[in-house]
Design a protein around this motif. Structure first.
Motif, PDB file in Angstrom:
ATOM      1  N   LEU A 282       0.808  -1.222   0.000  1.00  0.00           N
ATOM      2  CA  LEU A 282       0.000   0.000   0.000  1.00  0.00           C
ATOM      3  C   LEU A 282       0.842   1.274   0.000  1.00  0.00           C
ATOM      4  O   LEU A 282       0.312   2.347   0.271  1.00  0.00           O
ATOM      5  CB  LEU A 282      -0.930  -0.003   1.228  1.00  0.00           C
ATOM      6  CG  LEU A 282      -1.920  -1.169   1.320  1.00  0.00           C
ATOM      7  CD1 LEU A 282      -2.654  -1.152   2.655  1.00  0.00           C
ATOM      8  CD2 LEU A 282      -2.930  -1.117   0.172  1.00  0.00           C
ATOM      9  N   PHE A 283       2.121   1.169  -0.309  1.00  0.00           N
ATOM     10  CA  PHE A 283       2.987   2.343  -0.205  1.00  0.00           C
ATOM     11  C   PHE A 283       2.584   3.451  -1.169  1.00  0.00           C
ATOM     12  O   PHE A 283       2.855   4.625  -0.920  1.00  0.00           O
ATOM     13  CB  PHE A 283       4.449   1.946  -0.453  1.00  0.00           C
ATOM     14  CG  PHE A 283       4.797   1.731  -1.899  1.00  0.00           C
ATOM     15  CD1 PHE A 283       5.303   2.763  -2.669  1.00  0.00           C
ATOM     16  CD2 PHE A 283       4.605   0.500  -2.495  1.00  0.00           C
ATOM     17  CE1 PHE A 283       5.621   2.576  -4.005  1.00  0.00           C
ATOM     18  CE2 PHE A 283       4.923   0.297  -3.832  1.00  0.00           C
ATOM     19  CZ  PHE A 283       5.424   1.340  -4.592  1.00  0.00           C
ATOM     20  N   ASP A 284       1.930   3.102  -2.288  1.00  0.00           N
ATOM     21  CA  ASP A 284       1.542   4.128  -3.255  1.00  0.00           C
ATOM     22  C   ASP A 284       0.123   4.639  -3.040  1.00  0.00           C
ATOM     23  O   ASP A 284      -0.417   5.349  -3.876  1.00  0.00           O
ATOM     24  CB  ASP A 284       1.680   3.591  -4.682  1.00  0.00           C
ATOM     25  CG  ASP A 284       0.871   2.311  -4.915  1.00  0.00           C
ATOM     26  OD1 ASP A 284       0.363   1.749  -3.924  1.00  0.00           O
ATOM     27  OD2 ASP A 284       0.758   1.891  -6.082  1.00  0.00           O
ATOM     28  N   ASN A 285      -0.477   4.285  -1.894  1.00  0.00           N
ATOM     29  CA  ASN A 285      -1.810   4.761  -1.521  1.00  0.00           C
ATOM     30  C   ASN A 285      -1.655   5.718  -0.338  1.00  0.00           C
ATOM     31  O   ASN A 285      -1.521   5.277   0.799  1.00  0.00           O
ATOM     32  CB  ASN A 285      -2.705   3.578  -1.147  1.00  0.00           C
ATOM     33  CG  ASN A 285      -4.149   3.990  -0.882  1.00  0.00           C
ATOM     34  OD1 ASN A 285      -4.414   5.068  -0.363  1.00  0.00           O
ATOM     35  ND2 ASN A 285      -5.086   3.129  -1.227  1.00  0.00           N
ATOM     36  N   PRO A 286      -1.662   7.028  -0.567  1.00  0.00           N
ATOM     37  CA  PRO A 286      -1.399   7.991   0.514  1.00  0.00           C
ATOM     38  C   PRO A 286      -2.348   7.851   1.703  1.00  0.00           C
ATOM     39  O   PRO A 286      -1.924   7.979   2.856  1.00  0.00           O
ATOM     40  CB  PRO A 286      -1.570   9.351  -0.175  1.00  0.00           C
ATOM     41  CG  PRO A 286      -1.328   9.078  -1.631  1.00  0.00           C
ATOM     42  CD  PRO A 286      -1.859   7.701  -1.869  1.00  0.00           C
ATOM     43  N   ALA A 287      -3.647   7.597   1.430  1.00  0.00           N
ATOM     44  CA  ALA A 287      -4.618   7.490   2.519  1.00  0.00           C
ATOM     45  C   ALA A 287      -4.324   6.265   3.392  1.00  0.00           C
ATOM     46  O   ALA A 287      -4.338   6.345   4.628  1.00  0.00           O
ATOM     47  CB  ALA A 287      -6.038   7.407   1.954  1.00  0.00           C
ATOM     48  N   SER A 299       3.595   1.731  12.316  1.00  0.00           N
ATOM     49  CA  SER A 299       4.048   3.122  12.292  1.00  0.00           C
ATOM     50  C   SER A 299       5.567   3.238  12.190  1.00  0.00           C
ATOM     51  O   SER A 299       6.089   4.235  11.690  1.00  0.00           O
ATOM     52  CB  SER A 299       3.558   3.857  13.554  1.00  0.00           C
ATOM     53  OG  SER A 299       4.078   3.256  14.733  1.00  0.00           O
ATOM     54  N   ALA A 300       6.297   2.199  12.652  1.00  0.00           N
ATOM     55  CA  ALA A 300       7.760   2.248  12.591  1.00  0.00           C
ATOM     56  C   ALA A 300       8.263   2.312  11.159  1.00  0.00           C
ATOM     57  O   ALA A 300       9.373   2.786  10.904  1.00  0.00           O
ATOM     58  CB  ALA A 300       8.358   1.029  13.298  1.00  0.00           C
ATOM     59  N   ILE A 301       7.458   1.831  10.200  1.00  0.00           N
ATOM     60  CA  ILE A 301       7.847   1.907   8.791  1.00  0.00           C
ATOM     61  C   ILE A 301       7.151   3.081   8.117  1.00  0.00           C
ATOM     62  O   ILE A 301       7.779   3.894   7.428  1.00  0.00           O
ATOM     63  CB  ILE A 301       7.477   0.606   8.045  1.00  0.00           C
ATOM     64  CG1 ILE A 301       7.998  -0.617   8.789  1.00  0.00           C
ATOM     65  CG2 ILE A 301       8.021   0.636   6.623  1.00  0.00           C
ATOM     66  CD1 ILE A 301       7.514  -1.928   8.217  1.00  0.00           C
ATOM     67  N   ALA A 302       5.843   3.166   8.298  1.00  0.00           N
ATOM     68  CA  ALA A 302       5.034   4.108   7.516  1.00  0.00           C
ATOM     69  C   ALA A 302       5.315   5.569   7.852  1.00  0.00           C
ATOM     70  O   ALA A 302       5.445   6.403   6.949  1.00  0.00           O
ATOM     71  CB  ALA A 302       3.545   3.795   7.727  1.00  0.00           C
ATOM     72  N   MET A 303       5.424   5.930   9.122  1.00  0.00           N
ATOM     73  CA  MET A 303       5.592   7.337   9.476  1.00  0.00           C
ATOM     74  C   MET A 303       6.940   7.905   9.034  1.00  0.00           C
ATOM     75  O   MET A 303       6.998   9.012   8.476  1.00  0.00           O
ATOM     76  CB  MET A 303       5.380   7.549  10.979  1.00  0.00           C
ATOM     77  CG  MET A 303       5.472   9.016  11.403  1.00  0.00           C
ATOM     78  SD  MET A 303       4.307  10.105  10.506  1.00  0.00           S
ATOM     79  CE  MET A 303       2.770   9.755  11.380  1.00  0.00           C
ATOM     80  N   PRO A 304       8.079   7.204   9.252  1.00  0.00           N
ATOM     81  CA  PRO A 304       9.348   7.754   8.748  1.00  0.00           C
ATOM     82  C   PRO A 304       9.344   7.958   7.234  1.00  0.00           C
ATOM     83  O   PRO A 304       9.932   8.925   6.736  1.00  0.00           O
ATOM     84  CB  PRO A 304      10.373   6.684   9.162  1.00  0.00           C
ATOM     85  CG  PRO A 304       9.777   6.048  10.365  1.00  0.00           C
ATOM     86  CD  PRO A 304       8.299   6.001  10.086  1.00  0.00           C
ATOM     87  N   VAL A 305       8.687   7.068   6.501  1.00  0.00           N
ATOM     88  CA  VAL A 305       8.622   7.219   5.047  1.00  0.00           C
ATOM     89  C   VAL A 305       7.792   8.444   4.680  1.00  0.00           C
ATOM     90  O   VAL A 305       8.159   9.222   3.783  1.00  0.00           O
ATOM     91  CB  VAL A 305       8.023   5.955   4.404  1.00  0.00           C
ATOM     92  CG1 VAL A 305       7.703   6.209   2.926  1.00  0.00           C
ATOM     93  CG2 VAL A 305       8.992   4.789   4.531  1.00  0.00           C
ATOM     94  N   ARG A 306       6.685   8.665   5.363  1.00  0.00           N
ATOM     95  CA  ARG A 306       5.852   9.846   5.091  1.00  0.00           C
ATOM     96  C   ARG A 306       6.610  11.131   5.427  1.00  0.00           C
ATOM     97  O   ARG A 306       6.491  12.127   4.704  1.00  0.00           O
ATOM     98  CB  ARG A 306       4.552   9.778   5.904  1.00  0.00           C
ATOM     99  CG  ARG A 306       3.588   8.703   5.437  1.00  0.00           C
ATOM    100  CD  ARG A 306       2.287   8.778   6.211  1.00  0.00           C
ATOM    101  NE  ARG A 306       1.595  10.024   5.918  1.00  0.00           N
ATOM    102  CZ  ARG A 306       0.922  10.741   6.833  1.00  0.00           C
ATOM    103  NH1 ARG A 306       0.888  10.351   8.100  1.00  0.00           N
ATOM    104  NH2 ARG A 306       0.316  11.851   6.480  1.00  0.00           N
ATOM    105  N   MET A 307       7.381  11.130   6.502  1.00  0.00           N
ATOM    106  CA  MET A 307       8.164  12.301   6.848  1.00  0.00           C
ATOM    107  C   MET A 307       9.235  12.562   5.793  1.00  0.00           C
ATOM    108  O   MET A 307       9.472  13.705   5.395  1.00  0.00           O
ATOM    109  CB  MET A 307       8.822  12.107   8.223  1.00  0.00           C
ATOM    110  CG  MET A 307       7.841  12.116   9.393  1.00  0.00           C
ATOM    111  SD  MET A 307       7.019  13.718   9.588  1.00  0.00           S
ATOM    112  CE  MET A 307       8.413  14.760  10.017  1.00  0.00           C
TER     113      MET A 307
END
Length: 360
Positions: A282-287, A299-307
């Motif tokens: 789901l990395f290419d789905n912003p929502a 969150s350990a993966i998703a939040m650092p990538v979003r930042m």
């Protein structure tokens, strides 16, 4: 003489570290990781990949692409080419340039970042128009996600050694001697600290080997691209490991034989593998990625990538880290009671309800 909680915790941690450093399996596993790193860095440059697909509009575009090592798809007009790019059926489109900016008479239309592989195939680099410009190159973003997800998976699965160590101590009855020396909760804390340091040590080895592997594969610049994202990833990863380590310890304490361990660690496996596959798919789905960045286990993966991609504000990262820390405190408290209640119970798998009522 009674030991303080801190000294007892370190005593257990030191024992765990020395025990695993003496095993062949630990060094073989580390060797496999290093070899895998070199293979991932070098093999793509050796074998290459499939040809990129591009759409071509008009005879001039076809002439420009005639000698390019690309899979060319001829279309009738710009709108059709843009639709193929938006649907990601092609990497880019080469269309007539009416602005006079291009020496070749064509320009490249791409989705969110310049298609370097396509441009490299053309004799002269044409102008590039982006339909949906991104703050961070899509290839770099995917690279960061892949690296973070794999490191998280390695950390998470590394916690399985805690479960194996715990059930071995129960099976050999060594645990009865240990709890007479150190408090049960110090035993749990020591295992988490010890295996955490072992896992960090493996990551340090990979961090030292990575520049060498990337240099051999001609991809030295990738390390500098990933480095800025580590500032948020490291604290999330360290806190996330404590969360999973506590669950691994409980999984080991619920059974008395190594053969039964598989029946108690299913939930922990889901919590490790679930975030990995969720973020990778789901990395290419912003929502979806925004939701995953606030779920403690992902969150350990998703939040650092979003930042890193500029898709989240600092307050969002701090909030997600706060949620993760709060979850860790809750899980560790629950795990402490379950662990202390089931550690000395033998004779088969211990139910969660029995472990809870037996905990002090």
């Amino acid at each position: 003489m009674a030991r303080s909680f801190g000294s007892a915790t370190w005593l257990v941690a030191e024992r765990e570290i020395l025990t695993f450093l003496r095993t062949k399996g630990f060094w073989i596993g580390l060797g496999v990781l290093v070899l895998g790193l070199f293979a991932a860095a070098v093999l793509p440059s050796v074998f290459g990949g499939d040809r990129d697909s591009v759409a071509a509009v008009g005879p001039q575009a076809e002439r420009v692409l005639s000698r390019a090592d690309l899979d060319v798809r001829r279309v009738g007009n710009l709108d059709e080419a843009a639709e193929l790019v938006r649907s990601e059926e092609v990497e880019a489109a080469v269309v007539p340039d009416e602005s006079g900016r291009s020496a070749t008479g064509v320009r490249v239309v791409a989705l969110d970042d310049a298609p370097s592989d396509v441009i490299a195939e053309l004799a002269t680099a044409p102008p590039v128009d982006l339909l949906e410009p991104a703050e961070v190159d899509q290839g770099v973003r995917q690279l960061v996600i892949t690296v973070f997800a794999l490191v998280f998976l390695m950390f998470g699965m590394g916690g399985a050694a805690i479960a194996q160590s715990t059930v071995t101590e129960k099976q050999t009855r060594i645990v009865e001697i240990l709890v007479s020396t150190v408090p049960v909760r110090a035993l749990l804390a020591g295992k988490i600290v010890g295996h955490g340091l072992l896992t960090i040590g493996q990551v340090v080895v990979l961090a030292v080997a990575a520049p060498v592997a990337l240099s051999l594969g001609g991809q030295s610049e990738l390390l500098t691209l990933v480095a800025p994202a580590l500032g948020w990833f490291v604290p999330f990863l360290c806190v996330g490991f404590v969360l999973l380590a506590a669950m691994w310890a409980v999984a080991g304490s619920l059974v008395s034989r190594q053969e039964d361990l598989g029946s108690s660690m299913g939930l922990v496996m889901i919590m490790v593998m679930g975030p990995y596959f969720a973020v990778m798919f789901l990395f290419d789905n912003p929502a979806a990625l925004a939701v995953l960045s606030f779920v403690p286990f992902s969150s350990a993966i998703a939040m650092p990538v979003r930042m890193f991609a500029g898709e989240a504000q600092a307050w969002e990262a701090l909030l997600a880290l706060g949620v993760l820390v709060g979850t860790v405190v809750l899980i560790v408290l629950l795990a402490s009671r379950l662990y202390s209640g089931s550690l000395l119970l033998t004779g088969g798998k211990v139910s969660l309800s029995r472990a809870w009522t037996s905990g002090d």
